[in-house]
Design a protein around this motif. Structure first.
Motif, PDB file in Angstrom:
ATOM      1  N   LYS A  50       0.819  -1.214   0.000  1.00 48.49           N
ATOM      2  CA  LYS A  50       0.000   0.000   0.000  1.00 48.49           C
ATOM      3  C   LYS A  50       0.856   1.269   0.000  1.00 48.49           C
ATOM      4  O   LYS A  50       0.488   2.282  -0.600  1.00 48.49           O
ATOM      5  N   TYR A  93       8.108   2.549   6.888  1.00 46.15           N
ATOM      6  CA  TYR A  93       7.049   2.551   7.879  1.00 46.15           C
ATOM      7  C   TYR A  93       7.596   2.081   9.220  1.00 46.15           C
ATOM      8  O   TYR A  93       8.600   1.376   9.297  1.00 46.15           O
ATOM      9  N   MET A 141       3.471  10.965   8.074  1.00 51.86           N
ATOM     10  CA  MET A 141       2.019  10.792   8.131  1.00 51.86           C
ATOM     11  C   MET A 141       1.677   9.649   9.082  1.00 51.86           C
ATOM     12  O   MET A 141       2.382   8.635   9.120  1.00 51.86           O
ATOM     13  N   TYR A 142       0.604   9.844   9.847  1.00 49.57           N
ATOM     14  CA  TYR A 142       0.079   8.795  10.720  1.00 49.57           C
ATOM     15  C   TYR A 142      -1.164   8.180  10.090  1.00 49.57           C
ATOM     16  O   TYR A 142      -2.081   8.898   9.680  1.00 49.57           O
ATOM     17  N   TYR A 143      -1.184   6.854  10.037  1.00 52.09           N
ATOM     18  CA  TYR A 143      -2.368   6.115   9.615  1.00 52.09           C
ATOM     19  C   TYR A 143      -2.829   5.209  10.753  1.00 52.09           C
ATOM     20  O   TYR A 143      -2.003   4.661  11.504  1.00 52.09           O
ATOM     21  N   TYR A 145      -4.726   1.654  11.370  1.00 49.64           N
ATOM     22  CA  TYR A 145      -5.080   0.443  10.612  1.00 49.64           C
ATOM     23  C   TYR A 145      -5.913  -0.467  11.500  1.00 49.64           C
ATOM     24  O   TYR A 145      -5.524  -0.794  12.632  1.00 49.64           O
ATOM     25  N   PHE A 178      -7.509   1.141   6.343  1.00 46.23           N
ATOM     26  CA  PHE A 178      -6.545   2.180   6.689  1.00 46.23           C
ATOM     27  C   PHE A 178      -7.270   3.523   6.739  1.00 46.23           C
ATOM     28  O   PHE A 178      -8.122   3.816   5.896  1.00 46.23           O
ATOM     29  N   LYS A 179      -6.908   4.347   7.717  1.00 50.20           N
ATOM     30  CA  LYS A 179      -7.480   5.680   7.813  1.00 50.20           C
ATOM     31  C   LYS A 179      -6.361   6.681   8.083  1.00 50.20           C
ATOM     32  O   LYS A 179      -5.590   6.516   9.039  1.00 50.20           O
ATOM     33  N   LEU A 180      -6.261   7.700   7.245  1.00 47.87           N
ATOM     34  CA  LEU A 180      -5.264   8.740   7.458  1.00 47.87           C
ATOM     35  C   LEU A 180      -5.659   9.567   8.676  1.00 47.87           C
ATOM     36  O   LEU A 180      -6.719  10.186   8.697  1.00 47.87           O
ATOM     37  N   LEU A 181      -4.813   9.543   9.703  1.00 46.80           N
ATOM     38  CA  LEU A 181      -5.084  10.322  10.899  1.00 46.80           C
ATOM     39  C   LEU A 181      -4.548  11.739  10.773  1.00 46.80           C
ATOM     40  O   LEU A 181      -5.221  12.706  11.106  1.00 46.80           O
ATOM     41  N   ASN A 233      -1.428  14.225   8.519  1.00 46.74           N
ATOM     42  CA  ASN A 233      -0.230  14.547   7.756  1.00 46.74           C
ATOM     43  C   ASN A 233       0.463  15.670   8.521  1.00 46.74           C
ATOM     44  O   ASN A 233      -0.088  16.764   8.669  1.00 46.74           O
TER      45      ASN A 233
END
Length: 760
Positions: free
Chosen positions: A440, A446, A470-472, A474, A481-484, A486
């Motif tokens: 991904k 990571y 960036m924090y994701y 999972y 996955f969700k972008l928390l 940037n």
């Protein structure tokens, strides 16, 4: 209530003691004096105040970066003052006559003359030397141009940062910056989205924070950058905020968070002796302390403690004769026996006990006893033998692994740093997760920034040389996955410069690694100015691949950045590390110069436009470079750098004192005649006349590692020669600038300095 530091004797003693009160005369105010130890003068200042008939007093130790330390007992009778600091077993007795106190400082069987004279308390260092705000603003204005990104874009702290899930995954904690650049800590309910401010940042920075359990967080702060960290705790709703270690002059380290014990954690403090640390179990609600072991041999102190997940002390490492290390281990929980006799250059350390086996003495260890590179083994500590070698790499040291508490401490992966960070999956579970993440996010490094106890939420942090981070989140159950967040969305990856790993041969044939960050003009074939950036440390430290705000800022102005992992850098094996011992300022600097020649030869940079910049040891390297090869560099920026190896060794913090012999084996020993000559040769303060290129000096006034005198003496000497040396001092900082406003001032002035002196 605590402990303070001061160095007395070549071993760097510790002194604190206050002084002063007098009868008819007004003795309130500040009194200063010096003790002399082995031809080195150590200043003390005592600040007296009076409330009613009661006298009280604090002490400042400028050499240690310690201020306002309270004394325990002060009496004045028959024209004689007696001041006691009970915990340090220290006493001062002085007679008041002719407007001075003439007396003796007693400590550790020594009697040191100490005369105190009335003075005015001033800021650390020579306050006549720092450049004025107007002078520094004028320097900043040289950074002109139609640049897409400003200094603030790179060095303003992210609006939000430091995300972490609570152990049960119900809450998310993070820092968020307000309009005054204060970074407060918030907690967000993941069920209701309600956000609560739980820690308010005021004058002092919140240095770090984390979850102690599902309901309570801990955090640490110091005072003005003096690195004497205090531990605090607060409930997730912001209530019951408590300073758990209210001890002046004491430094706290967290040793074990005790995930199995929700009410306690294990810390270490130098409360009983500023030079050594002892372990305590602390109640994170009440602050109640239980000392777990005594570290009472200051000549051979315990260096590190090995606690298991249940908080049992299983072993410890003891420094012997200043340069050897003995590993002690217990099989019955009471008696500790030596399992390994090591010299300080060897590595044998416990990463974690192996809780997935029935044998309680199995552990994962990292060792280089039989190899050049560190390797990871499964080891039987009771039998003192290797069970199995688990992981190694031919080129790089390895030391990282992760165990899954949820899956009965299954081994998930190994990690090491080569040219980039590398993760090698082991368990079937993590092999699948690793494949999912690398598929991904194929162009990023990571890391697992956090995971809940039930492993139903992962916090993934992504970074590259062009992405700040960036924090994701999972969710492995939903496979979502969700972008928390940037961290720096304003910095577009397509505008950032490439950081390339490089390697080359030194002049004496050593294989050296490093990195070059190239602006677009260099990629297009133009020879650009370059900023040579030696790292700090220097021993065991290395530069790494990833997003570097400094290098990106420099690239935005058209400058390349060269970072060389010169001999003595960490991660490349013990032979490479040891090849730099007794070579600081000599062959270590040769490697930096050889790296510059390499990138010049590659056609990337202009050999006639070379700046050198660094912090701590890197700051020393700047001064050394400007004196060793004065024609090689166009200008330099010295940031909290060492200028005089003799004064540097004499002003180290007291908790470095047990390692002074090791420091002397790494650096130099002035008691060895031939090495004293080398120290004079490589100390820039002895070669001021060779500095003929522009220099910008930067210093934190409260620096406990590199005393402000290291910068003062360089600036003063150059000013006496008529050299214009911009000098920035921040009086609320220590070893490096951490407050946002100060960092912005630093880089704005630095960019103005480069614009003025580097041709672009």
């Amino acid at each position: 209530m605590t402990t303070t530091i001061l160095k007395i004797s070549s071993a760097l003693f510790l002194v604190l003691s206050m002084i002063i009160q007098t009868n008819a005369q007004n003795i309130t105010g500040s009194w200063a004096g010096k003790i002399t130890v082995q031809k080195t003068e150590l200043p003390l200042m005592f600040n007296i105040s009076k409330e009613g008939e009661e006298l009280s007093c604090t002490m400042d130790s400028p050499a240690q970066g310690a201020t306002d330390i309270p004394m325990d007992e002060v009496t004045f009778a028959d024209n004689t003052i007696t001041i006691k600091f009970n915990q340090a077993a220290l006493k001062y007795v002085g007679t008041f006559k002719n407007d001075v106190f003439d007396g003796t400082l007693f400590q550790g069987g020594q009697e040191l003359p100490l005369v105190l004279t009335k003075t005015v308390k001033t800021l650390p260092g020579n306050t006549d030397l720092p450049s004025s705000e107007a002078e520094l603003e004028k320097l900043m204005h040289y950074d002109k141009g139609n640049y897409k990104y400003s200094v603030e874009d790179y060095f303003a702290k992210p609006k939000a940062s430091a995300f972490s899930f609570s152990p049960n995954g119900d809450y998310l904690a993070y820092k968020e910056k307000d309009e005054n650049a204060k970074n407060h800590v918030y907690v967000k309910s993941l069920e209701t989205d309600k956000v609560t401010q739980v820690i308010k940042e005021e004058d002092e920075l919140i240095r770090a924070f984390g979850w102690a359990n599902n309901n309570r967080l801990v955090y640490i702060m110091d005072k003005g950058g003096n690195e004497n960290y205090h531990l605090f705790a607060v409930n997730l709703d912001g209530s019951k905020q408590t300073e758990l270690t209210p001890f002046d002059g004491v430094k706290v380290n967290i040793l074990n968070s005790l995930k199995e014990d929700k009410e306690h954690m294990i810390i270490s403090m130098n409360q009983n002796n500023p030079q050594i640390f002892e372990p305590y179990k602390i109640n994170i609600t009440t602050g109640e302390l239980v000392q777990l072991y005594k570290n009472d041999d200051a000549a051979n102190p315990i260096d590190g403690y090995e606690f298991d997940k249940d908080g049992k002390l299983r072993g410890f490492s003891r420094l012997r004769d200043g340069v050897n290390m003995d590993l002690y281990y217990t099989t019955d929980g009471k008696n500790y026996e030596i399992k390994k006799k090591l010299n300080w250059k060897q590595t044998f350390s416990i990463i974690s006990f192996n809780y997935a086996t029935e044998n309680p003495h199995d552990a994962y260890v990292v060792s280089n006893l039989d190899t050049d590179k560190t390797e990871i083994y499964l080891y039987d500590l009771k039998e003192d033998k290797v069970i199995k070698k688990l992981f190694s790499n031919k080129e790089f040291d390895v030391s990282g692994l992760r165990l899954s508490k949820k899956r009965t401490y299954e081994l998930d992966y190994f990690a090491y740093e080569g040219e980039k960070q590398e993760i090698v999956p082991v368990s079937d579970y993590f092999k699948k997760l690793h494949k999912k993440l690398t598929t991904k996010f194929p162009n990023y490094n990571y890391s697992i920034a956090g995971v809940t106890d039930e492993e139903d939420k992962y916090l993934i942090f992504l970074q590259s040389d062009k992405l700040y981070g960036m924090y994701y989140a999972y969710d492995p159950i939903k496979d979502e996955f969700k972008l928390l967040y940037n961290l720096m969305p304003n910095l577009k990856e397509e505008d950032m410069a490439e950081m390339r790993p490089i390697s080359f041969k030194s002049r004496d044939g050593m294989h050296i690694h490093g990195y070059i960050t190239l602006p677009k003009a260099a990629i297009d074939g133009k020879k650009v100015p370059v900023i040579v950036n030696p790292h700090g440390g220097p021993q065991g430290i290395r530069d790494s691949w990833g997003f570097n705000p400094e290098a990106q800022l420099f690239a935005s102005r058209g400058y390349a950045t060269l970072q060389v992992n010169f001999r003595i850098s960490g991660g490349y094996g013990k032979s490479f590390l040891e090849s730099g011992f007794k070579q600081i300022g000599r062959k270590a600097m040769d490697d930096v110069e050889d790296g510059l020649r390499y990138v010049v030869k590659k056609g990337w940079v202009d050999k006639n436009n070379v700046a050198i910049y660094g912090g701590s040891h890197g700051g020393y390297a700047v001064l050394r470079g400007l004196t060793k090869t004065p024609d090689l560099y166009t200008c330099g920026v010295d940031y909290v750098g060492v200028s005089n190896l003799f004064t540097f060794m004499n002003t180290i913090p007291p908790y470095w004192k047990p390692y002074l012999k090791i420091m002397k084996e790494i650096w130099y020993d002035e008691e060895v005649a031939s090495e004293k000559v080398i120290m004079e040769e490589v100390s820039p303060a002895y070669h001021i006349d060779k500095i003929k290129k522009p220099l910008f000096v930067v210093q934190g006034a409260n620096d406990p590692r590199v005393n402000i005198d290291e910068s003062d003496q360089i600036v003063k000497a150059l000013r006496e020669k008529g050299v214009d040396v911009p000098y920035m001092v921040k009086y609320d900082e220590g070893h490096g600038f951490h407050k946002e406003e100060n960092r912005l001032d630093l880089y704005k002035a630095m960019m103005g300095f480069y614009a003025k002196h580097l041709n672009n």
